[in-house]
Design an enzyme around this catalytic site. Structure first.
Site, PDB file in Angstrom:
ATOM      1  N   HIS A  47      -1.738   1.724  -1.043  1.00 38.57           N
ATOM      2  CA  HIS A  47      -0.940   2.355  -1.930  1.00 38.57           C
ATOM      3  C   HIS A  47      -1.694   3.083  -2.884  1.00 38.57           C
ATOM      4  O   HIS A  47      -1.217   3.295  -4.124  1.00 38.57           O
ATOM      5  CB  HIS A  47      -0.085   0.993  -2.830  1.00 38.57           C
ATOM      6  CG  HIS A  47       0.568   0.279  -1.912  1.00 38.57           C
ATOM      7  ND1 HIS A  47       0.843  -1.123  -2.444  1.00 38.57           N
ATOM      8  CD2 HIS A  47       1.658   0.514  -1.146  1.00 38.57           C
ATOM      9  CE1 HIS A  47       1.782  -1.624  -1.577  1.00 38.57           C
ATOM     10  NE2 HIS A  47       2.303  -0.521  -0.802  1.00 38.57           N
ATOM     11  N   ARG A  99       1.119  12.004   4.900  1.00 36.48           N
ATOM     12  CA  ARG A  99       0.612  10.499   4.431  1.00 36.48           C
ATOM     13  C   ARG A  99      -0.257   9.781   5.776  1.00 36.48           C
ATOM     14  O   ARG A  99       0.350  10.042   6.727  1.00 36.48           O
ATOM     15  CB  ARG A  99       1.803   9.796   4.063  1.00 36.48           C
ATOM     16  CG  ARG A  99       1.165   8.288   3.510  1.00 36.48           C
ATOM     17  CD  ARG A  99       2.367   7.272   3.347  1.00 36.48           C
ATOM     18  NE  ARG A  99       1.988   6.053   3.045  1.00 36.48           N
ATOM     19  CZ  ARG A  99       2.440   4.996   3.438  1.00 36.48           C
ATOM     20  NH1 ARG A  99       3.167   4.900   4.413  1.00 36.48           N
ATOM     21  NH2 ARG A  99       1.893   3.893   3.065  1.00 36.48           N
ATOM     22  N   GLU A 148       5.273   9.085  -4.450  1.00 34.89           N
ATOM     23  CA  GLU A 148       3.904   9.338  -3.597  1.00 34.89           C
ATOM     24  C   GLU A 148       4.282  10.586  -2.830  1.00 34.89           C
ATOM     25  O   GLU A 148       3.330  11.520  -2.680  1.00 34.89           O
ATOM     26  CB  GLU A 148       3.859   8.136  -2.447  1.00 34.89           C
ATOM     27  CG  GLU A 148       3.421   6.844  -3.218  1.00 34.89           C
ATOM     28  CD  GLU A 148       3.966   5.594  -2.289  1.00 34.89           C
ATOM     29  OE1 GLU A 148       5.212   5.435  -2.261  1.00 34.89           O
ATOM     30  OE2 GLU A 148       3.216   5.095  -1.599  1.00 34.89           O
ATOM     31  N   ASN A 161       5.751  11.753   6.115  1.00 32.80           N
ATOM     32  CA  ASN A 161       5.159  10.453   6.418  1.00 32.80           C
ATOM     33  C   ASN A 161       5.804  10.038   8.052  1.00 32.80           C
ATOM     34  O   ASN A 161       6.798   9.684   8.004  1.00 32.80           O
ATOM     35  CB  ASN A 161       5.864   9.348   5.257  1.00 32.80           C
ATOM     36  CG  ASN A 161       5.360   7.836   5.651  1.00 32.80           C
ATOM     37  OD1 ASN A 161       4.627   7.849   6.492  1.00 32.80           O
ATOM     38  ND2 ASN A 161       5.495   7.150   4.737  1.00 32.80           N
ATOM     39  N   ARG A 176       4.318 -10.675   3.927  1.00 32.75           N
ATOM     40  CA  ARG A 176       3.056 -11.021   3.758  1.00 32.75           C
ATOM     41  C   ARG A 176       2.889 -12.037   2.989  1.00 32.75           C
ATOM     42  O   ARG A 176       3.163 -12.125   1.703  1.00 32.75           O
ATOM     43  CB  ARG A 176       2.140  -9.732   3.736  1.00 32.75           C
ATOM     44  CG  ARG A 176       2.116  -8.767   4.831  1.00 32.75           C
ATOM     45  CD  ARG A 176       1.519  -7.596   4.381  1.00 32.75           C
ATOM     46  NE  ARG A 176       2.502  -6.275   4.693  1.00 32.75           N
ATOM     47  CZ  ARG A 176       2.318  -4.953   4.044  1.00 32.75           C
ATOM     48  NH1 ARG A 176       1.297  -5.137   3.038  1.00 32.75           N
ATOM     49  NH2 ARG A 176       3.136  -4.228   4.178  1.00 32.75           N
TER      50      ARG A 176
END
Ligand code: AMP
Length: 392
Positions: free
Chosen positions: A177, A88, A379, A7, A236
């Site tokens: 996600h 990713r 993940e 990632n 957020r």
């Protein structure tokens, strides 16, 4: 096979090397502050973590350092022992519907996706290029965070906006996600030995999203054109009335970008509590009697509960609700409050089971109409598994 899951961010590079198909972790680590000074990296091996300072001028140096570490630690004997690399990538735009092998055609097409995630996608590309240079003969795969959600129907991904905006600019719900939600769906389906489950997957971390899944197909997901939409998050706002933007632009003499930045980085738990974007800090604030922390907690739980109720309706009743990610896996209080807020669905809690953290556990009561589980996401393993399946 030894598969590296990567990632890459603009100044960081996280990695985990798996042995597949067994799925065990051989080594993992993180390179930080690449290209911005005071850089260092950490390696986790056999349960021990070592941190080393190193001048990481760019991603190529991080990659060559990573390869040296793999060889020094006898994870591989030579570069040939690395069977595949999975990257990713946050946004695959409207065209990438699944994970793909990297080749020239991919690199050409990926250029069209940069504008959908202008902060993240160029950084992913830096990581991909660095690995392609260092390991030109090793198959590499890209796993998109948006791909899983491409199975949504048109009426679910379109916004009620002028239709031409989608035709001309591909304005639509993409979600995020996806790799985590796909992992949750796959794992809960395996654990319950069902392939027709109606799942409400709740990925609640610093960034949060929910996903309604019916027999492996995404019905809806809470993030939108960008990861700004959906539930309230760490920094957020989640869903808000767009008219707030020009109003604040005028009142505070800001630009549209400034206000967007406020919605992305100064809102959510941080904006409401005024204390922190970190859930644990907000929790500490509540324990000290801070009203705004309490308010932020209530708003967060309510926005998650609202999506669960909506998704239960969209799925015409769900078979299972699953909590995952940092807050979802660990916060006893968040789960308790969300379950309280969806009691109209007949969901009840098993207080003792809900006291557990970070493990697969059924937390709903025996009489609950919908079982509720906690399931740690992975993940990295999903990325490695896709890579394994593609190159196998
Ligand atoms: P993530 O983005 O998935 O890494 O999740 C980060 C969020 O998880 C932060 O808001 C953390 O405060 C929260 N978190 C991590 N550990 C715990 C914990 N033990 N209890 C409550 N929240 C936690």
């Amino acid at each position: 096979m030894k598969i590296l899951s990567v990632n890459a961010g603009s100044s960081s590079l996280k990695f985990t090397m798996f042995e597949l198909p067994a799925g065990n972790v051989l080594i993992s680590g993180n390179f930080e502050k690449i290209g911005i000074g005071n850089s260092f990296y950490s390696i986790k091996l056999d349960g021990e973590k070592i941190v080393k300072e190193k001048d990481l001028k760019d991603h190529s140096i991080a990659v060559s350092t990573l390869i040296e570490e793999l060889i020094d630690n006898k994870i591989v004997n030579s570069l040939d022992d690395i069977d595949g690399i999975g990257h990713r990538v946050v946004h695959g735009g409207p065209n990438f519907k699944e994970s793909v092998l990297i080749n020239n055609a991919f690199l050409e097409e990926f250029k069209n996706c940069i504008e959908y995630a202008p902060l993240h996608n160029p950084a992913h590309l830096m990581g991909i290029n660095a690995f392609m240079e260092a390991l030109p003969n090793t198959p590499q795969v890209v796993v998109f965070d948006t791909a899983f959600h491409q199975s949504m129907d048109e009426e679910m991904y379109l916004y009620p906006l002028p239709y031409e905006w989608n035709e001309k600019y591909h304005i639509r719900r993409y979600g995020a996600h996806g790799t985590s939600h796909r992992f949750i769906n796959k794992t809960i389906s395996e654990k319950l030995d069902r392939n027709d489950l109606k799942v409400i997957s709740c990925h609640i971390g610093n960034g949060s999203s929910l996903c309604a899944i019916n027999a492996g197909k995404v019905v809806h997901t809470s993030m939108g054109f960008t990861p700004l939409a959906g539930t309230m998050m760490g920094t957020r706002s989640g869903d808000v009335d767009a008219s707030i933007i020009p109003f604040i632009v005028q009142k505070e003499n800001k630009t549209c970008e400034d206000v967007l930045n406020d919605l992305n980085k100064k809102s959510g738990l941080l904006g409401v509590s005024g204390v922190s974007s970190d859930f644990r800090e907000v929790q500490n604030g509540i324990n000290e009697g801070n009203h705004r922390c309490k308010l932020a907690f209530k708003m967060l739980c309510q926005s998650i509960a609202n999506y669960i109720a909506m998704y239960n309706n969209m799925l015409d009743g769900s078979d299972v609700i699953v909590f995952t990610a940092g807050i979802g896996e660990n916060s006893v209080t968040m789960r308790r409050q969300v379950i309280e807020n969806i009691k109209s669905l007949g969901v009840t809690i098993d207080e003792e089971a809900n006291g557990k953290r970070g493990e697969f556990v059924l937390i709903s009561g025996k009489d609950s109409k919908i079982p509720v589980y906690v399931l740690p996401t992975n993940e990295e393993l999903m990325i490695a598994t896709d890579t394994y399946n593609i190159i196998k």
